[in-house]
Design a protein around this motif. Structure first.
Motif, PDB file in Angstrom:
ATOM      1  N   HIS A  22       9.617  22.267  -7.851  1.00 47.65           N
ATOM      2  CA  HIS A  22      10.870  22.948  -8.234  1.00 47.65           C
ATOM      3  C   HIS A  22      10.476  24.298  -8.807  1.00 47.65           C
ATOM      4  O   HIS A  22       9.731  24.336  -9.792  1.00 47.65           O
ATOM      5  N   LEU A  60      13.402  10.906 -17.559  1.00 45.45           N
ATOM      6  CA  LEU A  60      13.812  12.055 -16.737  1.00 45.45           C
ATOM      7  C   LEU A  60      14.824  12.936 -17.470  1.00 45.45           C
ATOM      8  O   LEU A  60      14.696  14.156 -17.501  1.00 45.45           O
ATOM      9  N   PHE A  63      13.557  15.335 -20.110  1.00 52.07           N
ATOM     10  CA  PHE A  63      12.913  16.501 -19.483  1.00 52.07           C
ATOM     11  C   PHE A  63      13.967  17.481 -18.964  1.00 52.07           C
ATOM     12  O   PHE A  63      13.889  18.690 -19.213  1.00 52.07           O
ATOM     13  N   LEU A  64      14.952  16.962 -18.248  1.00 52.62           N
ATOM     14  CA  LEU A  64      15.952  17.842 -17.617  1.00 52.62           C
ATOM     15  C   LEU A  64      16.670  18.710 -18.655  1.00 52.62           C
ATOM     16  O   LEU A  64      16.933  19.889 -18.408  1.00 52.62           O
ATOM     17  N   TYR A  67      14.364  21.530 -19.352  1.00 51.10           N
ATOM     18  CA  TYR A  67      14.160  22.304 -18.101  1.00 51.10           C
ATOM     19  C   TYR A  67      15.355  23.235 -17.842  1.00 51.10           C
ATOM     20  O   TYR A  67      15.193  24.402 -17.493  1.00 51.10           O
ATOM     21  N   ASP A 176      18.586  16.606  -6.404  1.00 47.16           N
ATOM     22  CA  ASP A 176      17.751  16.346  -7.584  1.00 47.16           C
ATOM     23  C   ASP A 176      18.608  16.203  -8.835  1.00 47.16           C
ATOM     24  O   ASP A 176      19.821  16.053  -8.736  1.00 47.16           O
ATOM     25  N   SER A 177      17.954  16.217  -9.989  1.00 50.25           N
ATOM     26  CA  SER A 177      18.567  16.013 -11.324  1.00 50.25           C
ATOM     27  C   SER A 177      18.735  14.514 -11.632  1.00 50.25           C
ATOM     28  O   SER A 177      18.077  13.687 -10.996  1.00 50.25           O
ATOM     29  N   HIS A 204      15.623  13.330  -3.617  1.00 46.86           N
ATOM     30  CA  HIS A 204      14.913  12.543  -4.623  1.00 46.86           C
ATOM     31  C   HIS A 204      15.546  11.142  -4.620  1.00 46.86           C
ATOM     32  O   HIS A 204      16.772  11.011  -4.691  1.00 46.86           O
ATOM     33  N   GLU A 207      12.766   7.437  -7.977  1.00 51.71           N
ATOM     34  CA  GLU A 207      11.895   7.937  -9.058  1.00 51.71           C
ATOM     35  C   GLU A 207      12.181   7.044 -10.267  1.00 51.71           C
ATOM     36  O   GLU A 207      11.338   6.265 -10.675  1.00 51.71           O
ATOM     37  N   HIS A 228       9.572  11.572  -4.378  1.00 49.08           N
ATOM     38  CA  HIS A 228       9.101  10.483  -5.262  1.00 49.08           C
ATOM     39  C   HIS A 228       9.051   9.183  -4.448  1.00 49.08           C
ATOM     40  O   HIS A 228       8.047   8.915  -3.813  1.00 49.08           O
ATOM     41  N   SER A 255       3.887  14.052 -13.106  1.00 44.65           N
ATOM     42  CA  SER A 255       5.306  13.945 -13.450  1.00 44.65           C
ATOM     43  C   SER A 255       5.661  12.503 -13.779  1.00 44.65           C
ATOM     44  O   SER A 255       6.292  12.211 -14.806  1.00 44.65           O
ATOM     45  N   ASP A 285       5.661  18.797  -8.675  1.00 42.88           N
ATOM     46  CA  ASP A 285       7.021  18.641  -9.210  1.00 42.88           C
ATOM     47  C   ASP A 285       7.425  19.811 -10.113  1.00 42.88           C
ATOM     48  O   ASP A 285       8.093  20.737  -9.649  1.00 42.88           O
ATOM     49  N   ASP A 286       7.056  19.747 -11.398  1.00 44.01           N
ATOM     50  CA  ASP A 286       7.391  20.805 -12.363  1.00 44.01           C
ATOM     51  C   ASP A 286       6.134  21.113 -13.169  1.00 44.01           C
ATOM     52  O   ASP A 286       6.011  20.715 -14.341  1.00 44.01           O
TER      53      ASP A 286
HETATM   54  N1  HPA Z   1      13.582  14.565 -10.701  1.00 42.31           N
HETATM   55  C1  HPA Z   1      14.859  14.921 -10.599  1.00 42.31           C
HETATM   56  N2  HPA Z   1      15.264  16.160 -10.754  1.00 42.31           N
HETATM   57  C2  HPA Z   1      14.374  17.107 -11.028  1.00 42.31           C
HETATM   58  C3  HPA Z   1      13.035  16.794 -11.155  1.00 42.31           C
HETATM   59  C4  HPA Z   1      12.624  15.453 -10.977  1.00 42.31           C
HETATM   60  O1  HPA Z   1      11.441  15.074 -11.062  1.00 42.31           O
HETATM   61  N3  HPA Z   1      12.402  17.968 -11.442  1.00 42.31           N
HETATM   62  C5  HPA Z   1      13.333  18.938 -11.459  1.00 42.31           C
HETATM   63  N4  HPA Z   1      14.538  18.419 -11.221  1.00 42.31           N
END
Ligand code: HPA
Ligand code: ZN
Length: 346
Positions: A22, A60, A63-64, A67, A176-177, A204, A207, A228, A255, A285-286
Protein backbone atom coordinates in the motif's frame (compact mmCIF):
# COMPACT_ATOMS: atom_id res chain seq x y z
CA UNK A 1 18.69 -24.98 9.05
CA UNK A 2 19.34 -21.26 9.63
CA UNK A 3 20.41 -19.23 6.61
CA UNK A 4 24.13 -18.78 6.08
CA UNK A 5 25.27 -15.16 5.52
CA UNK A 6 25.95 -16.14 1.90
CA UNK A 7 22.40 -17.45 1.42
CA UNK A 8 20.93 -14.31 3.00
CA UNK A 9 22.97 -12.21 0.56
CA UNK A 10 21.71 -14.29 -2.38
CA UNK A 11 18.06 -13.89 -1.27
CA UNK A 12 18.55 -10.11 -1.02
CA UNK A 13 20.20 -9.88 -4.45
CA UNK A 14 17.62 -12.10 -6.17
CA UNK A 15 15.41 -10.30 -8.72
CA UNK A 16 11.81 -10.27 -7.51
CA UNK A 17 8.40 -8.63 -7.82
CA UNK A 18 6.31 -7.08 -5.07
CA UNK A 19 2.55 -7.56 -5.52
CA UNK A 20 1.11 -6.31 -2.23
CA UNK A 21 2.24 -2.91 -1.00
CA UNK A 22 0.00 0.00 0.00
CA UNK A 23 1.72 3.19 -1.07
CA UNK A 24 0.30 5.04 1.96
CA UNK A 25 1.91 2.32 4.09
CA UNK A 26 5.37 3.27 2.82
CA UNK A 27 5.14 6.73 4.40
CA UNK A 28 7.98 6.79 6.95
CA UNK A 29 7.52 8.86 10.14
CA UNK A 30 10.26 11.30 9.07
CA UNK A 31 8.44 12.00 5.79
CA UNK A 32 5.09 12.29 7.62
CA UNK A 33 6.57 15.08 9.76
CA UNK A 34 8.28 16.77 6.81
CA UNK A 35 5.02 16.83 4.81
CA UNK A 36 3.00 17.97 7.88
CA UNK A 37 5.34 20.93 8.21
CA UNK A 38 5.30 21.69 4.48
CA UNK A 39 1.48 21.64 4.42
CA UNK A 40 0.72 23.15 7.83
CA UNK A 41 -1.04 19.97 9.01
CA UNK A 42 -1.18 19.51 12.78
CA UNK A 43 -0.41 15.96 13.95
CA UNK A 44 -1.54 14.49 17.29
CA UNK A 45 2.07 13.36 17.95
CA UNK A 46 4.87 15.59 19.32
CA UNK A 47 7.65 14.16 17.15
CA UNK A 48 8.90 11.22 15.06
CA UNK A 49 9.72 9.16 18.17
CA UNK A 50 6.27 9.67 19.68
CA UNK A 51 4.67 8.60 16.41
CA UNK A 52 6.90 5.54 16.12
CA UNK A 53 6.08 4.63 19.74
CA UNK A 54 2.40 4.51 18.74
CA UNK A 55 3.16 1.67 16.30
CA UNK A 56 2.27 -0.99 18.89
CA UNK A 57 -0.64 -2.67 17.16
CA UNK A 58 -3.02 -5.21 18.65
CA UNK A 59 -5.00 -6.02 15.50
CA UNK A 60 -5.79 -4.71 11.99
CA UNK A 61 -8.07 -1.88 13.18
CA UNK A 62 -5.53 -0.51 15.67
CA UNK A 63 -3.09 -0.21 12.75
CA UNK A 64 -5.62 1.29 10.33
CA UNK A 65 -6.47 4.12 12.76
CA UNK A 66 -2.83 5.27 12.79
CA UNK A 67 -2.31 4.58 9.07
CA UNK A 68 -5.20 6.88 8.12
CA UNK A 69 -3.91 9.57 10.52
CA UNK A 70 -0.48 9.36 8.83
CA UNK A 71 -2.03 9.72 5.36
CA UNK A 72 -3.66 13.03 6.41
CA UNK A 73 -0.42 14.91 5.58
CA UNK A 74 -0.76 14.07 1.85
CA UNK A 75 -2.28 17.04 0.03
CA UNK A 76 -0.45 17.89 -3.20
CA UNK A 77 0.75 16.06 -6.28
CA UNK A 78 4.32 16.58 -5.03
CA UNK A 79 3.44 14.86 -1.73
CA UNK A 80 2.20 11.74 -3.54
CA UNK A 81 5.21 11.85 -5.83
CA UNK A 82 7.72 12.20 -2.95
CA UNK A 83 6.13 9.30 -1.05
CA UNK A 84 6.17 7.02 -4.10
CA UNK A 85 9.71 8.04 -5.06
CA UNK A 86 10.98 7.12 -1.59
CA UNK A 87 9.36 3.65 -1.82
CA UNK A 88 10.82 3.00 -5.27
CA UNK A 89 14.34 3.98 -4.18
CA UNK A 90 13.99 1.48 -1.34
CA UNK A 91 12.53 -1.13 -3.71
CA UNK A 92 15.57 -0.76 -5.98
CA UNK A 93 17.86 -1.59 -3.03
CA UNK A 94 15.86 -4.81 -2.51
CA UNK A 95 16.29 -5.76 -6.18
CA UNK A 96 12.60 -5.47 -6.90
CA UNK A 97 12.26 -5.49 -10.68
CA UNK A 98 8.50 -5.01 -10.86
CA UNK A 99 5.94 -3.74 -8.36
CA UNK A 100 2.14 -3.60 -8.26
CA UNK A 101 1.10 -0.83 -5.90
CA UNK A 102 -2.19 -0.32 -4.05
CA UNK A 103 -3.56 3.11 -3.30
CA UNK A 104 -6.67 4.18 -1.35
CA UNK A 105 -8.27 7.14 -3.18
CA UNK A 106 -11.20 7.44 -0.76
CA UNK A 107 -8.77 8.22 2.10
CA UNK A 108 -7.78 11.34 0.16
CA UNK A 109 -10.94 12.40 -1.67
CA UNK A 110 -12.77 12.41 1.71
CA UNK A 111 -10.33 15.19 2.73
CA UNK A 112 -10.95 17.21 -0.44
CA UNK A 113 -7.89 15.98 -2.39
CA UNK A 114 -8.84 15.14 -5.97
CA UNK A 115 -8.22 11.70 -7.45
CA UNK A 116 -6.34 13.47 -10.24
CA UNK A 117 -3.83 14.86 -7.71
CA UNK A 118 -3.36 11.40 -6.18
CA UNK A 119 -2.92 9.49 -9.44
CA UNK A 120 -0.78 12.10 -11.21
CA UNK A 121 1.59 12.38 -8.24
CA UNK A 122 2.05 8.60 -7.95
CA UNK A 123 2.34 8.15 -11.74
CA UNK A 124 5.08 10.79 -11.98
CA UNK A 125 7.28 8.82 -9.56
CA UNK A 126 6.49 5.50 -11.31
CA UNK A 127 7.57 6.88 -14.69
CA UNK A 128 10.74 8.30 -13.17
CA UNK A 129 11.63 4.97 -11.49
CA UNK A 130 11.33 3.11 -14.76
CA UNK A 131 14.23 5.13 -16.22
CA UNK A 132 16.14 5.73 -13.00
CA UNK A 133 15.97 2.25 -11.43
CA UNK A 134 14.66 0.04 -14.25
CA UNK A 135 11.64 -0.89 -12.08
CA UNK A 136 8.37 -1.47 -13.94
CA UNK A 137 5.07 -0.96 -12.14
CA UNK A 138 1.29 -1.12 -12.18
CA UNK A 139 -1.28 0.61 -9.96
CA UNK A 140 -4.29 -1.00 -8.30
CA UNK A 141 -7.09 1.13 -6.87
CA UNK A 142 -8.42 -0.24 -3.59
CA UNK A 143 -11.94 0.38 -2.35
CA UNK A 144 -12.22 0.86 1.41
CA UNK A 145 -14.48 -1.92 2.67
CA UNK A 146 -15.60 -0.03 5.80
CA UNK A 147 -17.33 2.48 3.46
CA UNK A 148 -20.47 1.78 1.41
CA UNK A 149 -20.68 0.13 -1.99
CA UNK A 150 -22.29 3.34 -3.24
CA UNK A 151 -19.14 5.26 -2.27
CA UNK A 152 -17.02 2.65 -4.09
CA UNK A 153 -19.19 2.97 -7.23
CA UNK A 154 -18.79 6.75 -7.20
CA UNK A 155 -15.01 6.42 -6.73
CA UNK A 156 -14.84 4.03 -9.68
CA UNK A 157 -16.62 6.56 -11.90
CA UNK A 158 -14.12 9.31 -11.05
CA UNK A 159 -11.21 6.96 -11.82
CA UNK A 160 -12.49 5.74 -15.20
CA UNK A 161 -10.46 8.18 -17.33
CA UNK A 162 -7.22 6.77 -15.86
CA UNK A 163 -7.79 3.02 -16.34
CA UNK A 164 -5.67 1.45 -19.06
CA UNK A 165 -5.34 4.86 -20.68
CA UNK A 166 -2.26 5.78 -22.61
CA UNK A 167 0.71 6.35 -20.34
CA UNK A 168 -1.13 5.28 -17.22
CA UNK A 169 -0.33 2.23 -15.15
CA UNK A 170 -3.69 1.90 -13.42
CA UNK A 171 -4.94 -1.55 -14.39
CA UNK A 172 -7.10 -2.96 -11.63
CA UNK A 173 -9.03 -2.77 -8.41
CA UNK A 174 -8.73 -4.29 -4.95
CA UNK A 175 -10.49 -4.24 -1.61
CA UNK A 176 -8.82 -3.29 1.67
CA UNK A 177 -9.32 -1.78 5.17
CA UNK A 178 -11.34 -3.32 8.05
CA UNK A 179 -12.13 -6.90 7.08
CA UNK A 180 -14.31 -8.27 9.91
CA UNK A 181 -17.98 -7.47 9.30
CA UNK A 182 -17.33 -6.23 5.75
CA UNK A 183 -17.47 -9.36 3.56
CA UNK A 184 -16.57 -9.29 -0.14
CA UNK A 185 -20.27 -9.74 -1.06
CA UNK A 186 -20.89 -6.20 0.22
CA UNK A 187 -19.16 -5.12 -3.03
CA UNK A 188 -20.75 -7.52 -5.53
CA UNK A 189 -22.12 -4.82 -7.89
CA UNK A 190 -19.03 -2.64 -8.04
CA UNK A 191 -16.76 -5.61 -8.84
CA UNK A 192 -19.26 -6.81 -11.45
CA UNK A 193 -18.90 -3.42 -13.12
CA UNK A 194 -15.09 -3.61 -12.85
CA UNK A 195 -15.07 -7.02 -14.54
CA UNK A 196 -17.29 -5.69 -17.33
CA UNK A 197 -14.72 -2.92 -17.81
CA UNK A 198 -11.97 -5.54 -18.19
CA UNK A 199 -10.08 -4.49 -15.06
CA UNK A 200 -7.78 -6.83 -13.13
CA UNK A 201 -9.37 -7.97 -9.87
CA UNK A 202 -7.85 -8.68 -6.46
CA UNK A 203 -9.12 -8.42 -2.87
CA UNK A 204 -7.84 -8.70 0.68
CA UNK A 205 -9.49 -11.79 2.17
CA UNK A 206 -8.66 -14.24 4.94
CA UNK A 207 -6.25 -11.93 6.77
CA UNK A 208 -8.43 -11.56 9.87
CA UNK A 209 -11.63 -12.69 8.17
CA UNK A 210 -12.72 -16.35 7.90
CA UNK A 211 -12.16 -18.73 4.96
CA UNK A 212 -15.77 -17.93 3.90
CA UNK A 213 -14.51 -14.48 2.84
CA UNK A 214 -11.91 -16.13 0.59
CA UNK A 215 -14.65 -18.20 -1.06
CA UNK A 216 -16.67 -15.01 -1.60
CA UNK A 217 -13.67 -13.23 -3.09
CA UNK A 218 -13.21 -16.14 -5.52
CA UNK A 219 -16.85 -16.86 -6.37
CA UNK A 220 -18.51 -13.46 -6.18
CA UNK A 221 -15.78 -10.91 -6.90
CA UNK A 222 -13.89 -13.41 -9.11
CA UNK A 223 -10.46 -12.32 -7.95
CA UNK A 224 -7.31 -13.33 -9.82
CA UNK A 225 -5.16 -13.20 -6.66
CA UNK A 226 -6.03 -13.21 -2.97
CA UNK A 227 -4.28 -10.63 -0.79
CA UNK A 228 -3.12 -12.32 2.44
CA UNK A 229 -5.42 -15.37 2.33
CA UNK A 230 -3.48 -17.03 5.15
CA UNK A 231 -6.63 -18.26 6.90
CA UNK A 232 -7.14 -20.64 3.94
CA UNK A 233 -5.05 -23.04 6.03
CA UNK A 234 -8.21 -23.71 8.10
CA UNK A 235 -10.10 -25.21 5.15
CA UNK A 236 -8.80 -28.30 3.38
CA UNK A 237 -11.11 -28.00 0.34
CA UNK A 238 -10.13 -24.35 -0.10
CA UNK A 239 -6.42 -25.22 -0.04
CA UNK A 240 -6.98 -27.80 -2.74
CA UNK A 241 -8.94 -25.36 -4.84
CA UNK A 242 -6.37 -22.53 -4.54
CA UNK A 243 -3.60 -24.92 -5.58
CA UNK A 244 -5.61 -26.41 -8.46
CA UNK A 245 -6.73 -23.04 -9.83
CA UNK A 246 -3.27 -21.52 -9.29
CA UNK A 247 -4.68 -18.53 -7.43
CA UNK A 248 -1.70 -16.67 -5.97
CA UNK A 249 -1.68 -15.54 -2.35
CA UNK A 250 0.16 -12.29 -1.65
CA UNK A 251 1.36 -13.09 1.86
CA UNK A 252 2.86 -10.39 4.11
CA UNK A 253 4.77 -12.09 6.95
CA UNK A 254 5.92 -9.09 9.04
CA UNK A 255 2.46 -7.55 8.73
CA UNK A 256 0.82 -10.75 9.96
CA UNK A 257 3.05 -10.89 13.01
CA UNK A 258 2.71 -7.16 13.83
CA UNK A 259 -1.11 -7.35 13.52
CA UNK A 260 -1.22 -10.54 15.61
CA UNK A 261 -2.56 -12.81 12.88
CA UNK A 262 0.24 -15.11 14.12
CA UNK A 263 1.81 -14.97 17.56
CA UNK A 264 5.34 -14.93 16.18
CA UNK A 265 7.13 -15.69 12.91
CA UNK A 266 7.77 -19.27 14.02
CA UNK A 267 3.99 -19.82 13.94
CA UNK A 268 3.55 -18.43 10.41
CA UNK A 269 1.96 -20.89 7.99
CA UNK A 270 3.69 -19.57 4.84
CA UNK A 271 5.90 -22.65 4.48
CA UNK A 272 2.95 -25.00 4.94
CA UNK A 273 0.99 -23.15 2.25
CA UNK A 274 3.97 -23.38 -0.08
CA UNK A 275 4.37 -27.12 0.59
CA UNK A 276 0.68 -27.59 -0.20
CA UNK A 277 1.43 -26.34 -3.71
CA UNK A 278 -0.12 -22.88 -3.40
CA UNK A 279 1.30 -20.01 -5.46
CA UNK A 280 2.59 -18.11 -2.44
CA UNK A 281 4.44 -14.80 -2.76
CA UNK A 282 6.17 -12.68 -0.08
CA UNK A 283 5.32 -8.96 0.21
CA UNK A 284 5.73 -6.05 2.61
CA UNK A 285 2.13 -4.65 2.86
CA UNK A 286 2.87 -1.44 4.84
CA UNK A 287 6.65 -1.51 5.31
CA UNK A 288 6.96 1.82 7.13
CA UNK A 289 4.63 0.51 9.85
CA UNK A 290 5.54 -3.17 10.12
CA UNK A 291 9.30 -3.03 10.55
CA UNK A 292 10.61 -3.99 7.16
CA UNK A 293 10.65 -3.77 3.37
CA UNK A 294 10.59 -6.76 1.06
CA UNK A 295 14.01 -8.26 1.76
CA UNK A 296 13.43 -7.92 5.49
CA UNK A 297 10.22 -9.90 5.04
CA UNK A 298 12.14 -12.62 3.17
CA UNK A 299 14.90 -12.78 5.78
CA UNK A 300 12.56 -12.80 8.81
CA UNK A 301 10.55 -15.62 7.22
CA UNK A 302 13.58 -17.70 6.27
CA UNK A 303 15.22 -17.21 9.67
CA UNK A 304 12.09 -18.42 11.49
CA UNK A 305 10.92 -21.26 9.23
CA UNK A 306 12.78 -24.27 7.96
CA UNK A 307 12.99 -23.19 4.32
CA UNK A 308 15.55 -23.78 1.59
CA UNK A 309 17.08 -21.79 -1.27
CA UNK A 310 14.78 -23.73 -3.62
CA UNK A 311 11.87 -22.17 -1.70
CA UNK A 312 13.37 -18.69 -2.16
CA UNK A 313 13.59 -19.20 -5.94
CA UNK A 314 10.03 -20.58 -6.01
CA UNK A 315 8.75 -17.49 -4.16
CA UNK A 316 10.55 -15.13 -6.58
CA UNK A 317 9.31 -17.12 -9.59
CA UNK A 318 5.75 -17.03 -8.19
CA UNK A 319 5.97 -13.25 -7.82
CA UNK A 320 6.70 -12.83 -11.54
CA UNK A 321 4.16 -15.45 -12.64
CA UNK A 322 1.35 -13.90 -10.58
CA UNK A 323 2.05 -10.36 -11.82
CA UNK A 324 -0.28 -8.52 -14.20
CA UNK A 325 2.30 -7.72 -16.90
CA UNK A 326 2.10 -9.03 -20.44
CA UNK A 327 3.63 -12.44 -21.17
CA UNK A 328 6.73 -11.18 -22.96
CA UNK A 329 7.67 -8.91 -20.02
CA UNK A 330 6.93 -11.75 -17.62
CA UNK A 331 9.15 -14.16 -19.55
CA UNK A 332 11.98 -11.61 -19.60
CA UNK A 333 11.87 -11.31 -15.80
CA UNK A 334 11.65 -15.08 -15.35
CA UNK A 335 14.72 -15.49 -17.61
CA UNK A 336 16.55 -12.90 -15.55
CA UNK A 337 15.79 -14.94 -12.43
CA UNK A 338 16.97 -18.16 -14.13
CA UNK A 339 20.24 -16.47 -15.13
CA UNK A 340 20.72 -15.19 -11.60
CA UNK A 341 20.15 -18.69 -10.27
CA UNK A 342 22.65 -20.25 -12.69
CA UNK A 343 25.25 -17.62 -11.81
CA UNK A 344 24.72 -18.19 -8.07
CA UNK A 345 24.54 -22.00 -8.03
CA UNK A 346 26.79 -23.49 -5.39
N1 HPA B 1 -5.28 -5.08 5.48
C1 HPA B 1 -6.34 -4.35 5.17
N2 HPA B 1 -6.26 -3.10 4.79
C2 HPA B 1 -5.07 -2.52 4.71
C3 HPA B 1 -3.92 -3.22 5.03
C4 HPA B 1 -4.04 -4.57 5.43
O1 HPA B 1 -3.07 -5.29 5.73
N3 HPA B 1 -2.89 -2.36 4.85
C5 HPA B 1 -3.40 -1.19 4.42
N4 HPA B 1 -4.73 -1.28 4.34
ZN1 ZN C 1 -2.63 -5.12 2.50
Amino acid sequence: MPLTPEQAKTICAMPKAELHVHIEGTLEPELIFRLAERNGVKLPYANVEALRDAYAFTDLQSFLDIYYAGASVLLTEDDFCDMTRAYLARAAQDNIRHTEIFFDPQTHTARGVSIETVINGIERALAEAETQHGITSRLILCFLRHLSEEDALQTLETALPYFNSHGHRLIGVGLDSSEQGHPPTKFTRVFERCRALGLRIVAHAGEEGPPAYIYEALDTLQVERVDHGVRAIEDEALLERLAREKIALTVCPLSNVRLKVFEDMGQHTLHQLLKRGLAVTINSDDPAYFGGYLNENFLATFHALDMTMDDAYTLAQNSFEASFIIDSEKQALISELAQFRAANAT
